[in-house]
Design a protein around this motif. Structure first.
Motif, PDB file in Angstrom:
ATOM      1  N   GLY A  59       0.875  -1.169   0.000  1.00 52.90           N
ATOM      2  CA  GLY A  59       0.000   0.000   0.000  1.00 52.90           C
ATOM      3  C   GLY A  59       0.911   1.216   0.000  1.00 52.90           C
ATOM      4  O   GLY A  59       2.129   1.077   0.128  1.00 52.90           O
ATOM      5  N   CYS A  60       0.320   2.412  -0.127  1.00 56.18           N
ATOM      6  CA  CYS A  60       1.157   3.617  -0.082  1.00 56.18           C
ATOM      7  C   CYS A  60       1.942   3.626   1.217  1.00 56.18           C
ATOM      8  O   CYS A  60       3.160   3.814   1.247  1.00 56.18           O
ATOM      9  N   SER A  61       1.209   3.396   2.320  1.00 55.08           N
ATOM     10  CA  SER A  61       1.831   3.463   3.644  1.00 55.08           C
ATOM     11  C   SER A  61       2.957   2.450   3.786  1.00 55.08           C
ATOM     12  O   SER A  61       3.936   2.690   4.479  1.00 55.08           O
ATOM     13  N   SER A  62       2.819   1.332   3.120  1.00 55.91           N
ATOM     14  CA  SER A  62       3.781   0.244   3.302  1.00 55.91           C
ATOM     15  C   SER A  62       5.124   0.501   2.623  1.00 55.91           C
ATOM     16  O   SER A  62       6.064  -0.265   2.779  1.00 55.91           O
ATOM     17  N   ILE A  76       4.480  -8.616   1.678  1.00 53.99           N
ATOM     18  CA  ILE A  76       3.378  -8.767   0.735  1.00 53.99           C
ATOM     19  C   ILE A  76       2.092  -8.329   1.424  1.00 53.99           C
ATOM     20  O   ILE A  76       2.028  -8.213   2.648  1.00 53.99           O
ATOM     21  N   HIS A  77       1.066  -8.123   0.616  1.00 54.91           N
ATOM     22  CA  HIS A  77      -0.158  -7.469   1.071  1.00 54.91           C
ATOM     23  C   HIS A  77      -0.769  -8.174   2.293  1.00 54.91           C
ATOM     24  O   HIS A  77      -1.133  -9.349   2.220  1.00 54.91           O
ATOM     25  N   GLY A  78      -0.851  -7.463   3.385  1.00 51.71           N
ATOM     26  CA  GLY A  78      -1.544  -7.964   4.572  1.00 51.71           C
ATOM     27  C   GLY A  78      -0.711  -8.802   5.522  1.00 51.71           C
ATOM     28  O   GLY A  78      -1.134  -9.084   6.640  1.00 51.71           O
ATOM     29  N   GLY A 101      -1.569  -0.125   6.218  1.00 55.66           N
ATOM     30  CA  GLY A 101      -2.738   0.683   5.890  1.00 55.66           C
ATOM     31  C   GLY A 101      -4.019  -0.021   6.301  1.00 55.66           C
ATOM     32  O   GLY A 101      -3.988  -1.192   6.720  1.00 55.66           O
ATOM     33  N   ASP A 102      -5.133   0.677   6.166  1.00 56.58           N
ATOM     34  CA  ASP A 102      -6.414   0.097   6.593  1.00 56.58           C
ATOM     35  C   ASP A 102      -6.822  -1.079   5.712  1.00 56.58           C
ATOM     36  O   ASP A 102      -7.432  -2.030   6.196  1.00 56.58           O
ATOM     37  N   GLY A 103      -6.480  -1.034   4.430  1.00 59.28           N
ATOM     38  CA  GLY A 103      -6.772  -2.185   3.579  1.00 59.28           C
ATOM     39  C   GLY A 103      -5.833  -3.325   3.916  1.00 59.28           C
ATOM     40  O   GLY A 103      -6.235  -4.478   4.066  1.00 59.28           O
ATOM     41  N   ASP A 104      -4.584  -2.978   4.055  1.00 57.64           N
ATOM     42  CA  ASP A 104      -3.531  -3.957   4.312  1.00 57.64           C
ATOM     43  C   ASP A 104      -3.758  -4.714   5.628  1.00 57.64           C
ATOM     44  O   ASP A 104      -3.732  -5.942   5.670  1.00 57.64           O
ATOM     45  N   LEU A 105      -4.030  -3.984   6.681  1.00 55.97           N
ATOM     46  CA  LEU A 105      -4.116  -4.613   7.999  1.00 55.97           C
ATOM     47  C   LEU A 105      -5.482  -5.233   8.269  1.00 55.97           C
ATOM     48  O   LEU A 105      -5.578  -6.290   8.883  1.00 55.97           O
ATOM     49  N   ASN A 129      -4.470   5.056   8.792  1.00 58.25           N
ATOM     50  CA  ASN A 129      -5.865   4.867   8.399  1.00 58.25           C
ATOM     51  C   ASN A 129      -6.393   6.072   7.628  1.00 58.25           C
ATOM     52  O   ASN A 129      -6.749   7.091   8.218  1.00 58.25           O
ATOM     53  N   ASN A 130      -6.451   5.908   6.295  1.00 59.05           N
ATOM     54  CA  ASN A 130      -7.000   6.989   5.463  1.00 59.05           C
ATOM     55  C   ASN A 130      -8.389   6.632   4.935  1.00 59.05           C
ATOM     56  O   ASN A 130      -8.950   7.313   4.095  1.00 59.05           O
ATOM     57  N   ARG A 131      -8.904   5.511   5.421  1.00 61.27           N
ATOM     58  CA  ARG A 131     -10.267   5.074   5.053  1.00 61.27           C
ATOM     59  C   ARG A 131     -10.466   4.921   3.554  1.00 61.27           C
ATOM     60  O   ARG A 131     -11.566   5.126   3.035  1.00 61.27           O
ATOM     61  N   ILE A 132      -9.401   4.542   2.860  1.00 60.09           N
ATOM     62  CA  ILE A 132      -9.502   4.369   1.404  1.00 60.09           C
ATOM     63  C   ILE A 132      -8.316   3.514   0.964  1.00 60.09           C
ATOM     64  O   ILE A 132      -7.339   3.400   1.694  1.00 60.09           O
ATOM     65  N   TYR A 133      -8.447   2.900  -0.201  1.00 62.87           N
ATOM     66  CA  TYR A 133      -7.284   2.248  -0.800  1.00 62.87           C
ATOM     67  C   TYR A 133      -6.549   3.287  -1.625  1.00 62.87           C
ATOM     68  O   TYR A 133      -7.085   3.769  -2.620  1.00 62.87           O
ATOM     69  N   GLY A 134      -5.369   3.642  -1.194  1.00 62.32           N
ATOM     70  CA  GLY A 134      -4.600   4.642  -1.920  1.00 62.32           C
ATOM     71  C   GLY A 134      -3.891   4.061  -3.126  1.00 62.32           C
ATOM     72  O   GLY A 134      -4.165   4.436  -4.269  1.00 62.32           O
ATOM     73  N   LEU A 135      -3.026   3.105  -2.888  1.00 67.07           N
ATOM     74  CA  LEU A 135      -2.142   2.603  -3.949  1.00 67.07           C
ATOM     75  C   LEU A 135      -2.905   2.059  -5.154  1.00 67.07           C
ATOM     76  O   LEU A 135      -2.452   2.175  -6.279  1.00 67.07           O
ATOM     77  N   THR A 136      -4.079   1.452  -4.905  1.00 66.67           N
ATOM     78  CA  THR A 136      -4.838   0.907  -6.036  1.00 66.67           C
ATOM     79  C   THR A 136      -5.851   1.921  -6.556  1.00 66.67           C
ATOM     80  O   THR A 136      -6.784   1.581  -7.258  1.00 66.67           O
ATOM     81  N   LYS A 137      -5.670   3.154  -6.140  1.00 65.98           N
ATOM     82  CA  LYS A 137      -6.355   4.309  -6.713  1.00 65.98           C
ATOM     83  C   LYS A 137      -7.827   4.427  -6.380  1.00 65.98           C
ATOM     84  O   LYS A 137      -8.676   4.559  -7.261  1.00 65.98           O
TER      85      LYS A 137
HETATM   86  C1  LIG Z   1      -2.316 -10.155  -2.885  1.00 64.89           C
HETATM   87  C2  LIG Z   1      -2.559  -8.762  -3.319  1.00 64.89           C
HETATM   88  N1  LIG Z   1      -3.807  -8.364  -3.554  1.00 64.89           N
HETATM   89  C3  LIG Z   1      -4.034  -7.119  -3.968  1.00 64.89           C
HETATM   90  C4  LIG Z   1      -3.007  -6.234  -4.124  1.00 64.89           C
HETATM   91  C5  LIG Z   1      -3.306  -4.835  -4.582  1.00 64.89           C
HETATM   92  N2  LIG Z   1      -3.230  -3.824  -3.517  1.00 64.89           N
HETATM   93  C6  LIG Z   1      -2.099  -3.161  -3.267  1.00 64.89           C
HETATM   94  S1  LIG Z   1      -2.243  -2.027  -2.054  1.00 64.89           S
HETATM   95  C7  LIG Z   1      -3.890  -2.389  -1.842  1.00 64.89           C
HETATM   96  C8  LIG Z   1      -4.712  -1.655  -0.851  1.00 64.89           C
HETATM   97  C9  LIG Z   1      -3.967  -0.642  -0.101  1.00 64.89           C
HETATM   98  O1  LIG Z   1      -4.784   0.058   0.725  1.00 64.89           O
HETATM   99  P1  LIG Z   1      -4.349   0.473   2.163  1.00 64.89           P
HETATM  100  O2  LIG Z   1      -3.849  -0.725   2.887  1.00 64.89           O
HETATM  101  O3  LIG Z   1      -5.482   1.177   2.780  1.00 64.89           O
HETATM  102  O4  LIG Z   1      -3.066   1.373   1.953  1.00 64.89           O
HETATM  103  P2  LIG Z   1      -2.865   2.826   1.366  1.00 64.89           P
HETATM  104  O5  LIG Z   1      -2.404   2.631  -0.050  1.00 64.89           O
HETATM  105  O6  LIG Z   1      -4.157   3.530   1.436  1.00 64.89           O
HETATM  106  O7  LIG Z   1      -1.799   3.397   2.226  1.00 64.89           O
HETATM  107  C10 LIG Z   1      -4.262  -3.406  -2.704  1.00 64.89           C
HETATM  108  C11 LIG Z   1      -5.629  -3.936  -2.772  1.00 64.89           C
HETATM  109  C12 LIG Z   1      -1.698  -6.707  -3.864  1.00 64.89           C
HETATM  110  N3  LIG Z   1      -0.630  -5.940  -3.982  1.00 64.89           N
HETATM  111  N4  LIG Z   1      -1.517  -7.966  -3.450  1.00 64.89           N
END
Ligand SMILES: Cc1ncc(C[n+]2csc(CCOP(=O)(O)OP(=O)(O)O)c2C)c(N)n1
Ligand code: SF4
Lengths: 344, 619
Positions: A59-62, A76-78, A101-105, A129-137
């Protein structure tokens, strides 16, 4: 590592924690402030630079670890909490931090998050926590409010959001706090508190994504409105807020009520006095639910800080105990154990 | 034992025997089989075992799908399989008889627990009449023994409940089998003492049942003969009976001691891999850290974290769990960290056949990741081989800074064989070099093996960042440069290919060139070996080679394949190795496949060899 006695410990500064990589968040992103506060506080947390590791997901935060000049692992994600758990259990001597990030965690990584909390692994988790997915737009996230209109929910999201603080408390996290990107001093304090905590430390940071969810926390950050909308939690202090400290919160059974301190009906002595060391998470949970009640102020600060044996220490301790009892194992005794027989 | 008494009956010498114990899932057949194997191993026979049990913990009693079996093949000679067709079937109920009869040798021996052949059980097993009485078993030697009531009689004095007394009947059956094959009962008596030390009444009851079974053999009129299988002429040394999963656990502890790295296991329980987690969690005094994670993804990512921190990190699983670990394996490829992923294969796809064996995860291991993500793939071939392959997997992972996949399967995992123990000093050290020096350090620098430096957190001055994004050569900075990406993809591929320089050549057993090469991998080793030996005895020009390194394959593989006119590849899948061999070496192998959740029988491979030669002995 041994210290050479001749060399004086040089006090590090924020700059010493900045890596040589260009920071590539959008201009105006709240992530910059989080990075700055971490870099500012780290010289004071009492851990040597080489013993600090930042682990993140996606994610952006990551991207955070790349910008710190400590050890860093962009996973990797999560999965950051799981990677960090493995590292911490293998190396209890390290100070292990998670940027997420909020999506990630809370979406893909929800399982790992609750189990890291449950086990009380000695990790520090910073949730951006920005309450949105940033990196995936710009898709909605598990903390987006119901009805949120985003690219993936053009008619509004239908699901209810997670409350990260409630979730962490429900998972028995031993240190739970919240802060805001626009409150540098407060964030610094929270970071220092987390660093000092033995066990899982979870900090939710309200972070503005000015590209996809601008102004999500405006009420809490705008000079005009914030005093009436934020209550600062301090241990042993009554819950007072408002521009002139004119409002307070008291508990009616399980129900928090906002009272006016100026009309003579109530004084500070009637208010809820915050106790972050309360063994039961019940009151902290009520605090975490303020955000679900219209017109209640949003608490920032430490919701809960209790002491419990950590998972990593438990693992170490068990190894020590069994080794004392059985003696240190060697290869010969390993191979030649059980029922053996000789062929001559 | 009272010697005089036992000599009253004729003792007949046999070279080898296969016994199958079969009963209800609740009858304790796995335990009976294991005890019989361990005693037989201690006695000095060579042996092979095949446990076969239902996925349900307690299927309804008496049903066909609740039958649990355990086969032991033991011999005074060198053997490699649990045997094709049992000589003796111990059937604790009609369902067990029904399921297993088709495998029994013609004229084979059936010891049947007559007490359980009542109307209800017969009906449940689908018998219209009692096979013990209706003459349908005339081609077999049937020994009806009222095992349940004899056990109850022997335990008349016991304070145990009727149910608990009935439970002891497997020890009666075991005792009887010990008598029949002239085995000592003492090791099992010891085992009972140990196992039930907290409940003396159970020690008493089970020991009594065991002895009663033994003496029954002696005193009854129905058996006139006892059988003797002399100890095998195994090479000199100290032995123990070992299962594949136990050997894997020991192998990784040994690798940890030989590399001076603490062992970290991140794992989530799954059949048939869980036993490795169980074994390793008992080795705390070897500094082993076992982390039972919340899922497979956490299992492997925790291992990756531990590897980053400087541990010998492993993760154990079976096919479905391996599927979950896929993304993290890619991360380990990109971060170039040594992590061993162990897959104890079972029948698939999806949840498939949890308790049955298969070799169908080869494609998954070699190809199953996004992007160009090469990972060395190794496979074990026998239970004791698991020990050495575990060490080998660790050695390669550390030397090349790469994840490594180690494939085993349910058959090897649960099967056991006597293992001649190596001397500790015979096992080579695994050299490990953590970089300490700031001078010239870069996270993606490489040594002569193309391995990048292992710089662990805690080392002053080497602070650096790694992760799943593509890395610039040497500096390790994030890089989206197209040229760099292609370069790095090729570099990682080359590094893994280089492992070829470090593994033994493929050896050919039998003539070095000629008509037919039987090429195998994994747990089919035993069946192939015996089939080839048998065919060679027939004068057929057939040779054998077994691949323990599936990716990359030994350097001489192509050369070996080209020396034979025909290649036969027996596999417990639809021909995965055959496909890879065809693609890689442009040869056209003959595939022999079986997908029944069961290992090959020697005869199945042997018959295929015969068929290929078409009766003209290859000339
Ligand atoms: C396995 C996997 N699924 C989906 C993605 C695509 N992906 C990258 S970041 C993201 C969500 C990020 O949102 P958040 O955690 O809120 O972080 P932010 O970018 O807002 O800081 C997703 C769905 C990925 N990289 N890997
Ligand atoms: S998209 Fe949002 S969260 Fe991501 S860097 Fe830009 S402003 Fe920050």
């Amino acid at each position: 590592m041994e210290d050479s006695i001749d060399v004086k410990e040089v006090k590090l500064t924020a700059k010493d924690f900045a890596s040589d990589q260009d920071v590539r968040w959008c201009p105006g992103c709240g992530d910059y402030s989080i990075l700055a506060q971490v870099q500012r506080t780290f010289p004071d947390i009492g851990v040597k630079k080489e013993n600090i590791v930042w682990v993140s997901g996606i994610g952006c935060s990551s991207r955070f670890p790349y910008y710190m000049s400590t050890y860093g692992f962009h996973g990797i994600h999560g999965r950051a909490p799981a990677i960090a758990t493995g590292l911490k259990v293998a190396r209890p001597d390290l100070s292990v931090w998670v940027a997420t990030g909020d999506g990630d965690l809370l979406s893909i990584g929800g399982n790992h998050f609750i189990h890291a909390c449950r086990k009380n692994v000695d990790l520090k988790i910073l949730l951006f926590n920005n309450r949105i997915y940033g990196l995936t737009k710009g898709q909605y996230s598990p903390t987006s409010e119901k009805g949120k209109i985003t690219k993936s929910t053009p008619f509004g999201s239908v699901d209810y959001p997670f409350n990260p603080i409630s979730l962490a408390l429900g998972a028995e996290a031993t240190f739970v706090a919240r802060t805001i990107d626009r409150e540098p001093k407060h964030m610094q304090e929270m970071i220092k508190r987390a660093a000092a905590h033995k066990g899982i430390a979870f900090i939710e940071v309200f972070q503005n994504c000015n590209i996809f969810n601008d102004g999500a926390y405006e009420l809490l950050t705008d000079k005009e409105t914030k005093a009436d909308n934020v209550v600062i939690l301090e241990h042993n202090k009554p819950l007072v807020f408002g521009k002139e400290g004119n409002k307070g919160i008291k508990l009616d059974g399980f129900k928090p009520v906002v009272v006016d301190l100026t009309d003579g009906k109530y004084s500070v002595n009637d208010l809820w006095v915050h106790d972050e060391h309360d063994e039961s998470p019940a009151r902290a949970f009520i605090l975490s639910q303020f955000t679900e009640i219209p017109n209640m102020p949003t608490p920032i600060g430490v919701f809960r800080a209790i002491i419990k044996e950590t998972y990593d220490a438990g693992v170490e301790d068990q190894i020590k105990r069994i080794t004392e009892k059985k003696g240190k194992g060697d290869l010969k005794s390993l191979l030649y154990s059980g029922n053996t027989w000789e062929v001559n | 034992m009272e010697k005089e008494k036992t000599t009253e009956k004729e003792i007949q010498n046999l070279n080898e025997v296969t016994v199958r114990f079969a009963g209800d899932s609740g009858d304790g057949m796995q335990l009976t089989g294991t005890q019989f194997s361990d005693t037989t191993a201690l006695f000095g026979n060579d042996l092979g075992t095949l446990p076969d049990y239902p996925a349900e913990i307690r299927a309804p009693a008496g049903t066909l799908y609740g039958v649990s079996g355990f086969q032991v093949h033991f011999s005074s000679e060198d053997i490699h399989t649990p045997g094709d067709t049992p000589d003796v079937l111990v059937a604790m109920n009609p369902a067990a008889l029904k399921i297993n009869l088709k495998d029994l040798k013609p004229n084979g021996m059936i010891i049947a627990n007559t007490d359980s052949f009542d109307m209800k059980n017969l009906k449940m097993a689908g018998y219209d009449s009692n096979p013990l009485e209706d003459g349908s078993l005339s081609n077999y030697k049937v020994f009806p023994v009222p095992i349940t009531s004899l056990t109850s009689n022997a335990l008349k004095e016991s304070t145990l409940s009727t149910k608990e007394i009935t439970r002891c009947k497997n020890f009666f059956a075991l005792g009887l089998t010990y008598w029949l094959f002239n085995r000592p009962i003492e090791p099992t008596l010891e085992w009972i003492k140990d196992k039930f030390s907290k409940r003396p009444e159970l020690v008493e009851a089970n020991s009594t049942a065991l002895k009663a079974g033994y003496y029954f053999g002696d005193s009854t009129e129905i058996f006139t003969t006892r059988y003797q299988v002399e100890p095998a002429h195994l090479p000199k040394g100290t032995y123990r009976n070992i299962s594949g999963n136990e050997a894997i656990a020991l192998g990784f502890v040994a690798a940890s001691l030989k590399s001076n790295l603490p062992l970290f296991l991140g794992s989530y329980p799954i059949t048939p891999a869980s036993d490795i987690l169980h074994y390793l969690s008992t080795y705390k005094n070897y500094g082993v850290k076992t982390f039972q994670a919340e899922d497979e993804i956490a299992g492997i990512t925790a291992a990756i974290g531990a590897a980053y921190g400087g541990s010998l990190a492993i993760t154990t699983t079976s096919g479905p769990g391996m599927a979950l670990k896929t993304e993290a394996m890619g991360l380990a490829v990109m971060t170039e960290l040594p992590v061993v992923i162990i897959n104890i294969q079972r029948g698939g796809p999806s949840t498939g056949l949890p308790t049955k064996t298969e070799q169908a995860d080869l494609f998954q291991a070699v190809f199953g990741r996004n992007g160009e993500a090469p990972i060395p793939v190794l496979a074990t071939s026998t239970p004791s081989d698991c020990f050495y392959m575990a060490i080998e997997a660790a050695r390669i992972a550390i030397k090349y800074m790469t994840p490594v996949i180690l494939l085993s399967d349910g058959y090897i995992a649960n099967g056991s064989e006597p293992w001649r123990l190596p001397k500790p000093e015979e096992i080579a050290d695994i050299p490990v070099k953590f970089v300490k020096d700031k001078e010239g350090f870069a996270p993606y620098n490489r040594n002569e093996y193309l391995a990048r430096p292992w710089a662990v957190p805690g080392t002053p001055g080497l602070e650096h960042r790694i992760g799943g994004l593509e890395k610039a050569h040497i500096t390790g900075n994030v890089s989206y440069d197209p040229e760099n990406h292609e370069f790095m993809v090729r570099l990682r591929a080359r590094k893994v290919q280089n492992v070829q320089n470090d593994i033994p050549d493929l050896t050919v057993i039998g003539e070095q060139e000629g008509e037919l090469l039987v090429l195998g991998w994994g747990g089919t080793y035993g069946a192939i070996t015996e089939a080839v030996k048998k065919a060679q005895k027939d004068g057929l020009k057939v040779s054998q080679a077994h691949l323990k390194y599936l990716f990359p394959m030994p350097k001489n593989t192509k050369d070996v394949l080209k020396r034979f006119k025909k290649i036969l590849i027996p596999e417990l899948n639809l021909g995965q190795l055959a496909t890879i061999i065809r693609a890689q070496f442009l040869v056209e192998p003959i595939s022999l496949t079986k997908i029944k959740g069961l290992p090959f029988k020697t005869s199945e491979v042997y018959n295929k060899i015969k068929e290929i030669f078409g009766g003209n002995n290859g000339r």
